[in-house]
Write a protein that holds these residues in place. Sequence first.
Motif, short mmCIF file in Angstrom:
data_model
loop_
_atom_site.label_atom_id
_atom_site.label_comp_id
_atom_site.label_asym_id
_atom_site.label_seq_id
_atom_site.Cartn_x
_atom_site.Cartn_y
_atom_site.Cartn_z
N LYS A 1 60.02 -19.51 -128.31
CA LYS A 1 59.40 -18.19 -128.42
C LYS A 1 60.47 -17.12 -128.63
O LYS A 1 61.60 -17.25 -128.14
CB LYS A 1 58.57 -17.87 -127.17
N VAL A 2 60.11 -16.08 -129.36
CA VAL A 2 61.04 -15.00 -129.67
C VAL A 2 60.50 -13.68 -129.14
O VAL A 2 59.32 -13.37 -129.32
CB VAL A 2 61.27 -14.89 -131.20
N TYR A 3 61.37 -12.91 -128.49
CA TYR A 3 61.06 -11.55 -128.03
C TYR A 3 62.15 -10.65 -128.59
O TYR A 3 63.33 -10.89 -128.33
CB TYR A 3 61.03 -11.48 -126.50
N VAL B 1 69.94 -14.71 -125.36
CA VAL B 1 69.76 -13.34 -125.84
C VAL B 1 70.88 -13.01 -126.82
O VAL B 1 72.06 -13.12 -126.50
CB VAL B 1 69.76 -12.31 -124.69
N PHE B 2 70.48 -12.61 -128.05
CA PHE B 2 71.43 -12.15 -129.05
C PHE B 2 71.42 -10.63 -129.07
O PHE B 2 70.35 -10.03 -129.17
CB PHE B 2 71.06 -12.72 -130.43
N LYS B 3 72.59 -10.02 -128.96
CA LYS B 3 72.66 -8.58 -128.74
C LYS B 3 73.39 -7.87 -129.88
O LYS B 3 74.37 -8.38 -130.43
CB LYS B 3 73.38 -8.28 -127.43
N THR B 4 72.88 -6.69 -130.22
CA THR B 4 73.61 -5.73 -131.04
C THR B 4 73.62 -4.43 -130.25
O THR B 4 73.10 -4.36 -129.13
CB THR B 4 72.94 -5.51 -132.41
N ARG B 5 74.17 -3.39 -130.81
CA ARG B 5 74.18 -2.10 -130.12
C ARG B 5 72.81 -1.45 -130.15
O ARG B 5 72.59 -0.44 -129.50
CB ARG B 5 75.21 -1.16 -130.76
N LEU B 6 71.87 -2.02 -130.90
CA LEU B 6 70.55 -1.41 -131.02
C LEU B 6 69.41 -2.40 -130.76
O LEU B 6 68.58 -2.19 -129.89
CB LEU B 6 70.38 -0.80 -132.42
N VAL B 7 69.36 -3.47 -131.53
CA VAL B 7 68.25 -4.43 -131.42
C VAL B 7 68.73 -5.70 -130.73
O VAL B 7 69.78 -6.25 -131.08
CB VAL B 7 67.69 -4.77 -132.82
N ASN B 8 67.95 -6.14 -129.76
CA ASN B 8 68.25 -7.38 -129.05
C ASN B 8 67.10 -8.36 -129.21
O ASN B 8 65.95 -7.96 -129.38
CB ASN B 8 68.49 -7.10 -127.57
N ALA B 9 67.42 -9.65 -129.17
CA ALA B 9 66.39 -10.69 -129.33
C ALA B 9 66.62 -11.81 -128.34
O ALA B 9 67.74 -12.30 -128.19
CB ALA B 9 66.39 -11.23 -130.75
N VAL C 1 52.70 -7.47 -130.53
CA VAL C 1 53.55 -6.41 -130.00
C VAL C 1 53.08 -6.09 -128.59
O VAL C 1 51.91 -5.78 -128.37
CB VAL C 1 53.50 -5.15 -130.89
N ILE C 2 54.00 -6.20 -127.64
CA ILE C 2 53.67 -5.91 -126.25
C ILE C 2 54.46 -4.69 -125.81
O ILE C 2 55.49 -4.35 -126.38
CB ILE C 2 53.97 -7.11 -125.35
N GLY C 3 53.97 -4.00 -124.79
CA GLY C 3 54.62 -2.78 -124.35
C GLY C 3 54.18 -1.60 -125.20
O GLY C 3 53.34 -1.74 -126.11
N GLU C 4 54.75 -0.42 -124.93
CA GLU C 4 54.37 0.76 -125.68
C GLU C 4 55.57 1.60 -126.01
O GLU C 4 56.64 1.49 -125.41
CB GLU C 4 53.36 1.60 -124.89
N GLY C 5 55.38 2.46 -127.00
CA GLY C 5 56.42 3.41 -127.38
C GLY C 5 57.72 2.74 -127.75
O GLY C 5 57.76 1.71 -128.42
N TRP C 6 58.81 3.33 -127.29
CA TRP C 6 60.15 2.84 -127.63
C TRP C 6 60.47 1.53 -126.93
O TRP C 6 61.46 0.88 -127.25
CB TRP C 6 61.18 3.90 -127.26
N ASN C 7 59.65 1.14 -125.96
CA ASN C 7 59.85 -0.12 -125.26
C ASN C 7 58.99 -1.24 -125.83
O ASN C 7 58.84 -2.29 -125.20
CB ASN C 7 59.56 0.05 -123.77
N SER C 8 58.41 -1.02 -127.02
CA SER C 8 57.63 -2.07 -127.66
C SER C 8 58.51 -3.28 -127.98
O SER C 8 59.66 -3.14 -128.40
CB SER C 8 57.01 -1.54 -128.97
N ILE C 9 57.95 -4.45 -127.75
CA ILE C 9 58.67 -5.70 -128.02
C ILE C 9 57.78 -6.58 -128.88
O ILE C 9 56.60 -6.79 -128.58
CB ILE C 9 59.01 -6.43 -126.71
N THR D 1 66.72 -3.30 -123.79
CA THR D 1 67.81 -3.98 -123.13
C THR D 1 67.49 -5.45 -122.90
O THR D 1 66.35 -5.90 -122.99
CB THR D 1 68.09 -3.32 -121.76
N LYS D 2 68.54 -6.19 -122.54
CA LYS D 2 68.38 -7.61 -122.22
C LYS D 2 67.42 -7.79 -121.05
O LYS D 2 66.54 -8.68 -121.08
CB LYS D 2 69.74 -8.24 -121.89
#
Length: 414
Positions: free
Chosen positions: A395-397, A380-388, A330-338, A402-403
């Motif tokens: 590799k997967v993020y 990049v696969f997008k939903t209204r909440l979780v993106n990958a 897990v990289i980043g912090e808080g709500w921006n964790s990826i 956001t994208k």
Amino acid sequence: MAPIDSDDNTTAREGEELRAGRRKAARYVVPVAVMGVAAATIGLVPALADSGDPDLPKVTAEQLIEKIAESDVQQLSGTVRINTDLGLPDLGGLESGLMSGMSGGPGSGGDGEGSAADPSAKLTELVSGSHTLRVAADGPDRQKLSLLENAAEYSLIHNGKDVWGYDSSSNEVYHSTAADGAGRPEKDVPGQDVPATPKDFADQALKAVDDTTSVTVGGTAQVAGRDAYRLVVEPKQDGSTVGAITVAVDAETGTPLKFTLTPASGGAAVVDVGFTKVSFAKPDASTFDFTPPEGAKVTEADEAGERAGAPEHGRGAEGELAKGMDGIEVIGEGWNSIATFDTGAEGGLPTDSAGDLGGLGGFLGSFGDQVKGDFGSGTVFKTRLVNALITDDGKVYAGAVTKDALVKAADAAK
């Protein structure tokens, strides 16, 4: 951890007590199963019903969080309404097959027949559409969840050491045994980690509360005929796809009655789950009784596992994902964790021996956005909440970001 923002003043001692309460829960980690990322962000129905705002004693955000943490409701029954609006394209039911195929459960095909009553596949139906659930609990050893469908019903019953799944449409039964003293069998039953009640969702959201979060009391409401406070949780950081989370907290018991998540992009709630009826009286003991109906096909968990193969020995796409998840970071912090991991499958989406992921193959790629950066290229696969983001070197993020945030994370990892 810095104190959370609040419209109310709090003392240093109250802040320290709140921090201690937060440490009881593990750190929130964003969901990460490639296209299954959407499965972990189940959503639910209409916003809090406007039945008039009850006049309740003033509380601070800290006090309300503590009230939730200290709530010890052991007995309840009621009806929960669930709706999901992730903004996914209509795959004509193929998404259910994908989730089932990636679950590793016996219902996913594999080397033999599975059971239609296997919870690892059945409960993933909650990831899309609208659903009605009946729930009941009497302490840690007795729970029941029933998913009501058109002319059928699926029930998952935990009574002592026995866990039963029953699908009335196929007249099939799935049976497993929880370890002695295991309590609620999340670790023993596939699919039981799928959140299904407002409390399940609220627990996950409150694990994310830290100095990157603003928490306030947003007034009062009535839910399922009960007076409640509104707890509003919002990210401070830019780059998150989460707009705000609202939890309606029962004023008497501290039990979350409704959970609503709205996206930063606006529009309808992505996640909105709530009781339409609820009682905190002891359910009748017969609620948790179950005997397989005459003529029902009964599948034992051990037997099903042998037929389907253990998940850790999975093959093709499933095996690649399992291997990748072992090295999750897990990289980043808080709500921006990826969350990031390496599938080991160069060329983007991992595939099975037939070159087809869960029966969808290249079809999934048509719904993604092609991106490039210092990391190379990917989708990049997008939903209204979780993106990958899945890079071409496997590799997967993934995260509720956001994208652009995913591309930036992939660039930084090079």
